[in-house]
Design a protein around this motif. Structure first.
Motif, mmCIF file in Angstrom:
data_model
loop_
_atom_site.group_PDB
_atom_site.id
_atom_site.type_symbol
_atom_site.label_atom_id
_atom_site.label_comp_id
_atom_site.label_asym_id
_atom_site.label_seq_id
_atom_site.Cartn_x
_atom_site.Cartn_y
_atom_site.Cartn_z
ATOM 1 N N LYS A 116 -1.824 3.345 64.665
ATOM 2 C CA LYS A 116 -0.868 4.335 65.152
ATOM 3 C C LYS A 116 0.377 3.647 65.694
ATOM 4 O O LYS A 116 0.357 2.460 66.018
ATOM 5 N N SER A 117 1.425 4.440 65.835
ATOM 6 C CA SER A 117 2.628 4.004 66.534
ATOM 7 C C SER A 117 2.714 4.826 67.816
ATOM 8 O O SER A 117 2.813 6.054 67.753
ATOM 9 N N TYR A 118 2.656 4.150 68.955
ATOM 10 C CA TYR A 118 2.669 4.824 70.254
ATOM 11 C C TYR A 118 4.038 4.668 70.910
ATOM 12 O O TYR A 118 4.668 3.610 70.815
ATOM 13 N N LEU A 119 4.467 5.709 71.605
ATOM 14 C CA LEU A 119 5.643 5.661 72.469
ATOM 15 C C LEU A 119 5.164 5.987 73.876
ATOM 16 O O LEU A 119 4.654 7.085 74.123
ATOM 17 N N LEU A 120 5.287 5.020 74.784
ATOM 18 C CA LEU A 120 4.883 5.209 76.175
ATOM 19 C C LEU A 120 6.143 5.203 77.033
ATOM 20 O O LEU A 120 6.985 4.309 76.899
ATOM 21 N N ILE A 121 6.263 6.193 77.910
ATOM 22 C CA ILE A 121 7.451 6.335 78.748
ATOM 23 C C ILE A 121 7.012 6.388 80.207
ATOM 24 O O ILE A 121 6.115 7.164 80.563
ATOM 25 N N ALA A 122 7.655 5.564 81.040
ATOM 26 C CA ALA A 122 7.333 5.542 82.471
ATOM 27 C C ALA A 122 8.592 5.254 83.268
ATOM 28 O O ALA A 122 9.558 4.682 82.766
ATOM 29 N N ALA A 123 8.546 5.640 84.532
ATOM 30 C CA ALA A 123 9.615 5.303 85.474
ATOM 31 C C ALA A 123 8.964 4.960 86.805
ATOM 32 O O ALA A 123 7.992 5.604 87.216
ATOM 33 N N GLY A 124 9.493 3.923 87.448
ATOM 34 C CA GLY A 124 9.003 3.534 88.775
ATOM 35 C C GLY A 124 7.512 3.294 88.790
ATOM 36 O O GLY A 124 6.943 2.666 87.899
ATOM 37 N N SER A 125 6.852 3.857 89.817
ATOM 38 C CA SER A 125 5.409 3.647 89.972
ATOM 39 C C SER A 125 4.589 4.432 88.951
ATOM 40 O O SER A 125 3.372 4.250 88.858
ATOM 41 N N GLY A 126 5.248 5.244 88.144
ATOM 42 C CA GLY A 126 4.558 5.940 87.061
ATOM 43 C C GLY A 126 4.049 4.992 85.987
ATOM 44 O O GLY A 126 3.346 5.408 85.060
ATOM 45 N N ILE A 127 4.360 3.713 86.123
ATOM 46 C CA ILE A 127 3.892 2.711 85.170
ATOM 47 C C ILE A 127 2.381 2.476 85.290
ATOM 48 O O ILE A 127 1.760 1.993 84.351
ATOM 49 N N THR A 128 1.772 2.822 86.423
ATOM 50 C CA THR A 128 0.379 2.424 86.654
ATOM 51 C C THR A 128 -0.596 2.950 85.592
ATOM 52 O O THR A 128 -1.313 2.149 84.995
ATOM 53 N N PRO A 129 -0.651 4.246 85.295
ATOM 54 C CA PRO A 129 -1.603 4.653 84.252
ATOM 55 C C PRO A 129 -1.140 4.196 82.872
ATOM 56 O O PRO A 129 -1.964 3.891 82.004
ATOM 57 N N ILE A 130 0.175 4.114 82.685
ATOM 58 C CA ILE A 130 0.731 3.693 81.399
ATOM 59 C C ILE A 130 0.356 2.241 81.108
ATOM 60 O O ILE A 130 0.023 1.887 79.976
ATOM 61 N N LEU A 131 0.396 1.382 82.134
ATOM 62 C CA LEU A 131 0.030 -0.020 81.942
ATOM 63 C C LEU A 131 -1.429 -0.142 81.514
ATOM 64 O O LEU A 131 -1.759 -0.927 80.633
ATOM 65 N N SER A 132 -2.292 0.634 82.124
ATOM 66 C CA SER A 132 -3.703 0.635 81.750
ATOM 67 C C SER A 132 -3.877 1.044 80.287
ATOM 68 O O SER A 132 -4.592 0.395 79.513
ATOM 69 N N ILE A 133 -3.196 2.099 79.901
ATOM 70 C CA ILE A 133 -3.267 2.593 78.528
ATOM 71 C C ILE A 133 -2.679 1.555 77.562
ATOM 72 O O ILE A 133 -3.261 1.266 76.512
ATOM 73 N N LEU A 134 -1.544 0.984 77.922
ATOM 74 C CA LEU A 134 -0.893 -0.030 77.096
ATOM 75 C C LEU A 134 -1.829 -1.207 76.817
ATOM 76 O O LEU A 134 -1.993 -1.634 75.672
ATOM 77 N N LYS A 135 -2.452 -1.719 77.860
ATOM 78 C CA LYS A 135 -3.367 -2.860 77.700
ATOM 79 C C LYS A 135 -4.529 -2.509 76.772
ATOM 80 O O LYS A 135 -4.917 -3.312 75.912
ATOM 81 N N SER A 136 -5.081 -1.320 76.944
ATOM 82 C CA SER A 136 -6.231 -0.924 76.115
ATOM 83 C C SER A 136 -5.846 -0.776 74.649
ATOM 84 O O SER A 136 -6.588 -1.188 73.763
ATOM 85 N N ILE A 137 -4.670 -0.203 74.389
ATOM 86 C CA ILE A 137 -4.218 -0.075 72.998
ATOM 87 C C ILE A 137 -4.036 -1.460 72.378
ATOM 88 O O ILE A 137 -4.535 -1.746 71.292
ATOM 89 N N LEU A 138 -3.304 -2.329 73.095
ATOM 90 C CA LEU A 138 -3.014 -3.659 72.553
ATOM 91 C C LEU A 138 -4.281 -4.472 72.314
ATOM 92 O O LEU A 138 -4.388 -5.191 71.324
ATOM 93 N N ASN A 139 -5.241 -4.356 73.216
ATOM 94 C CA ASN A 139 -6.463 -5.153 73.107
ATOM 95 C C ASN A 139 -7.492 -4.580 72.137
ATOM 96 O O ASN A 139 -8.380 -5.305 71.703
ATOM 97 N N ASN A 140 -7.381 -3.305 71.792
ATOM 98 C CA ASN A 140 -8.430 -2.676 70.985
ATOM 99 C C ASN A 140 -7.988 -2.154 69.622
ATOM 100 O O ASN A 140 -8.832 -1.938 68.759
ATOM 101 N N GLU A 141 -6.718 -1.900 69.445
ATOM 102 C CA GLU A 141 -6.232 -1.364 68.167
ATOM 103 C C GLU A 141 -5.314 -2.393 67.512
ATOM 104 O O GLU A 141 -4.090 -2.351 67.680
ATOM 105 N N SER A 142 -5.893 -3.284 66.744
ATOM 106 C CA SER A 142 -5.127 -4.395 66.166
ATOM 107 C C SER A 142 -4.059 -3.939 65.173
ATOM 108 O O SER A 142 -3.089 -4.659 64.928
#
Length: 177
Positions: free
Chosen positions: A113-139
């Motif tokens: 898939k192609s993902y677009l993740l958008i965050a601002a300020g402290s809203g990065i916290t759940p996005i960072l978790s999701i980002l790491k999981s995508i990168l580590n699991n969906e080659s």
């Protein structure tokens, strides 16, 4: 059903001038209770002057990291956020309600898939978790992260994000706004 346990603070990292990340020490007998999906949150419970406050914080680590980390950004007159940023120490104990929340993507190793993740300020916290999981699991997937902040020094997890960019050069595109 949500469970509540007293957990020790394993580590605290100053992420920015007004934000700390906190790693919880999960005893092995509670591992199943505190398993989480990327995008979920935990709730901290703390008594202040006879009143119990409950504050929920998104988990910023990914399940693959084998730790549970949240970020707490200081809020003006925020009793818990000021306590976490100024007084909380490694080894302190705090009541934590087990992970909850439905802001969780379906991550599958065979997806492309192609993902677009958008965050601002402290809203990065759940996005960072999701980002790491995508990168580590969906080659086969790619991610574009748009992350807005008022100033460069306010970018929470800046080094972590840049390290991910270096590790996943072909899969991750970052735009700091």
């Amino acid at each position: 059903m949500a469970a509540r346990h007293k957990l020790k603070i394993k580590n605290i990292t100053r992420e920015t001038e007004d934000c700390v990340s906190i790693v919880l020490d999960i005893p092995s007998e509670l591992n199943a209770v505190y398993q989480y999906k990327s995008g979920q949150f935990v709730t901290f419970c703390k008594e202040f002057n006879g009143e119990e406050l409950r504050r929920s914080y998104s988990i910023c680590s990914s399940p693959e990291e084998n730790e549970l980390r949240v970020a707490v950004k200081k809020v003006e007159d925020g009793r818990f956020s000021n306590y976490a940023n100024n007084e909380l120490k490694i080894g302190d104990e705090i009541d934590v309600i087990s992970p909850d929340g439905r802001f969780t993507p379906t991550i599958k190793s065979d997806q492309a898939k192609s993902y677009l993740l958008i965050a601002a300020g402290s809203g990065i916290t759940p996005i960072l978790s999701i980002l790491k999981s995508i990168l580590n699991n969906e080659s086969k997937s790619t991610v574009c992260l748009l992350y807005g902040n008022q100033r460069t020094e306010e970018i929470i997890f800046r080094e972590d994000i840049l390290n991910l960019k270096n590790k996943f050069l072909q899969k991750l595109h970052i735009h700091f706004l």
